[in-house]
Design an enzyme around this catalytic site. Structure first.
Site, mmCIF file in Angstrom:
data_model
loop_
_atom_site.group_PDB
_atom_site.id
_atom_site.type_symbol
_atom_site.label_atom_id
_atom_site.label_comp_id
_atom_site.label_asym_id
_atom_site.label_seq_id
_atom_site.Cartn_x
_atom_site.Cartn_y
_atom_site.Cartn_z
ATOM 1 N N SER A 145 63.587 21.758 7.751
ATOM 2 C CA SER A 145 64.267 22.503 6.706
ATOM 3 C C SER A 145 65.252 23.515 7.284
ATOM 4 C CB SER A 145 63.229 23.181 5.801
ATOM 5 O OG SER A 145 63.840 23.851 4.735
ATOM 6 N N ASP A 205 70.492 24.187 2.280
ATOM 7 C CA ASP A 205 69.721 24.378 3.510
ATOM 8 C C ASP A 205 69.772 23.107 4.345
ATOM 9 O OD1 ASP A 205 68.018 22.761 1.995
ATOM 10 O OD2 ASP A 205 66.198 23.837 2.579
ATOM 11 N N ASP A 256 67.834 20.521 5.101
ATOM 12 C CA ASP A 256 67.460 19.197 4.598
ATOM 13 C C ASP A 256 67.937 18.966 3.172
ATOM 14 O OD1 ASP A 256 65.610 21.076 3.651
ATOM 15 O OD2 ASP A 256 63.970 19.638 3.581
ATOM 16 N N ASP A 269 67.264 20.141 0.257
ATOM 17 C CA ASP A 269 66.433 20.183 -0.954
ATOM 18 C C ASP A 269 66.569 21.516 -1.675
ATOM 19 O OD1 ASP A 269 65.000 21.715 0.865
ATOM 20 O OD2 ASP A 269 63.088 20.716 0.536
#
Length: 468
Positions: free
Chosen positions: A105, A247, A249, A251
């Site tokens: 992340s 961010d 990743d 999500d």
């Protein structure tokens, strides 16, 4: 190699061996985790699993090792390669398969991690994660040979289906023309945003869309204000209508208005909740324990119902499913949609905001005015040596100043001089060695006073006992 420290409450995350810092896991450890997953997964969904990864430098090697561990146990693997986390949730949901995403992340470049889901992008139980940890550490200690692969490996491209599904959920036809800044932070939004936005009438101003897991421009963590500065500047320079910052990743998505001002995730939650309630009156909305009270006010005024979850994607997803909630939002800019299998997706949230703005004749700042009812600190992070002791020190200092809750960290609720409510929550991070503080009050002055009092306690070293 696997250290027990990589196993967190909601996922796996740690420094990968081979860099400047001591590693917590490596490819061999990832293979053992793959074997542990296969050994413990429900027989109803262990036969085939879909695996994705983000752009981190260690991602390809460490995910390949995990896949080898799965295949050594006879698991059939669909390898979707480079995928945003919500793209992996889409694959799990649309194929009705268990899913595994390799990502850390927003963590620094030398980290990597794993997020798991059951078929339909459903969250795994914490007990399952604990069992995987125990089994993987046992396999690591035994050092038995990995074994030859007996499960098949198949490469799949899930991006076209992911894009089509997002556009099936948000009508972006007939919108007024918009200029939109997108800062991908060299993360996975750079992989998905062009494909998603080519169907929308926008001028795309892209920042750091090239995938680069070393993050040469800024860290992929939009919770830290310094990582929003480039997008804020670009919005002003280009006269853009909207800014989106993702961010690592992808999500999560932060929203910036046409003035270059950040719109807090709680305000975005209220905005999308109002839109979803217009579509389905009386529906349920999920928030977490540190989401602004404004969201509940708005939802209640519109005839909806709010339920509150602990912080963390596994908790929110589980509550979304249990309550059949139409939408959920967290203070950290995770947004969850029932029509996306109850999973979090930054790109779908971005499309919702873009569509609402494109159908309005107002600028973004005016569109959210009714949802900005309180002063909020945003999430403030502090590194401390002893998280538990620091929380207790804050609790002692605020004794008698308000009511105390211990559901998710420490929450203190009080009243200002005008009898208007304020509250703060201080909790340990699920993924990093940090304490996270959120403060809310009716006015900027009260919010700042409470914020500063708590931060002084958190960031000032505890006095050394006399004679120590």
């Amino acid at each position: 190699m696997i250290e027990a420290s990589v196993f967190k409450s909601n996922d796996i995350r740690g420094v990968v061996a081979g860099g400047e810092r001591p590693g917590e896991w490596d490819e061999a450890g990832a293979a053992r985790i793959g074997q542990a997953w296969a050994d413990l997964a429900d027989p109803a969904w262990r036969a085939t699993v879909v695996v994705g990864r983000d752009m981190r430098v260690s991602g390809e090697a460490i995910s390949r090792a995990f896949i080898a561990g799965l295949r050594s146990r006879g698991v059939h693997v669909l390898d979707s390669g480079l995928s945003s986390t919500d793209q992996l949730w889409f694959a799990s949901g649309s194929l009705d398969l268990a899913g595994v995403q390799f990502t850390a992340s927003h963590n620094p470049a030398d980290y990597n991690g794993i997020k798991f889901c059951r078929p339909g992008a459903a969250p795994v139980e914490p007990a399952f994660l604990r069992a995987v940890a125990e089994r993987a550490l046992q396999l690591e200690a035994d050092q038995s040979p990995l074994g030859e692969p007996t499960g098949d490996l198949e490469l799949v491209d899930t991006l076209p289906g992911y894009v089509a599904h997002l556009h099936s959920l948000v009508d972006t036809s007939g919108l007024r023309h918009l200029t939109v800044v997108v800062d991908a932070g060299n993360g996975m939004a750079g992989h998905t945003v062009r494909a998603v936005f080519e169907r929308v009438d926008v001028d795309l101003v892209g920042l750091y869309l090239d995938l680069d897991g070393s993050f040469p421009n800024h860290q992929p963590n939009p919770l830290e204000p310094e990582n929003l500065v480039d997008a804020q500047r670009a919005v002003r320079e280009h006269g853009a209508d909207l800014g989106l910052v993702f961010d690592g990743d992808a999500d999560r998505c932060f929203i910036i208005d046409e003035r270059g001002e950040v719109i807090t995730p709680s305000v975005v939650t209220a905005l999308i909740a109002a839109s979803e309630l217009a579509r389905e009156p009386g529906a349920t909305i999920v928030v977490n324990s540190v989401t602004s009270g404004t969201v509940e006010q708005v939802v209640t005024e519109l005839g909806g119902r709010v339920v509150t979850s602990l912080v963390g994607h596994t908790h929110v997803k589980a509550l979304m499913a249990a309550e059949h909630a139409i939408f959920g939002g967290e203070h950290s800019a995770h947004y969850y949609f029932r029509d996306f299998w109850g999973a979090d997706t930054g790109m779908l949230a971005a499309l919702h905001v873009l569509a609402l703005l494109g159908r309005s004749d107002q600028p973004m700042s005016a569109l959210v005015t009714d949802y900005q009812r309180v002063s909020n600190s945003g999430e403030l992070n502090s590194t401390v040596a002893d998280q538990a002791a620091t929380i207790e020190r804050v609790a002692a200092a605020f004794a008698g100043k308000g009511s105390v809750e211990r559901v998710d960290g420490l929450t203190v609720r009080g009243l200002d001089a005008e009898k208007r409510p304020w509250w703060f929550n201080l909790r340990a991070s699920n993924t990093e060695p940090l304490l996270r503080l959120n403060v809310e009050a009716a006015t900027d002055a009260v919010m700042a006073a409470v914020r500063d009092d708590v931060l002084d306690l958190v960031r000032t070293p505890a006095p050394t006992p006399e004679g120590a």
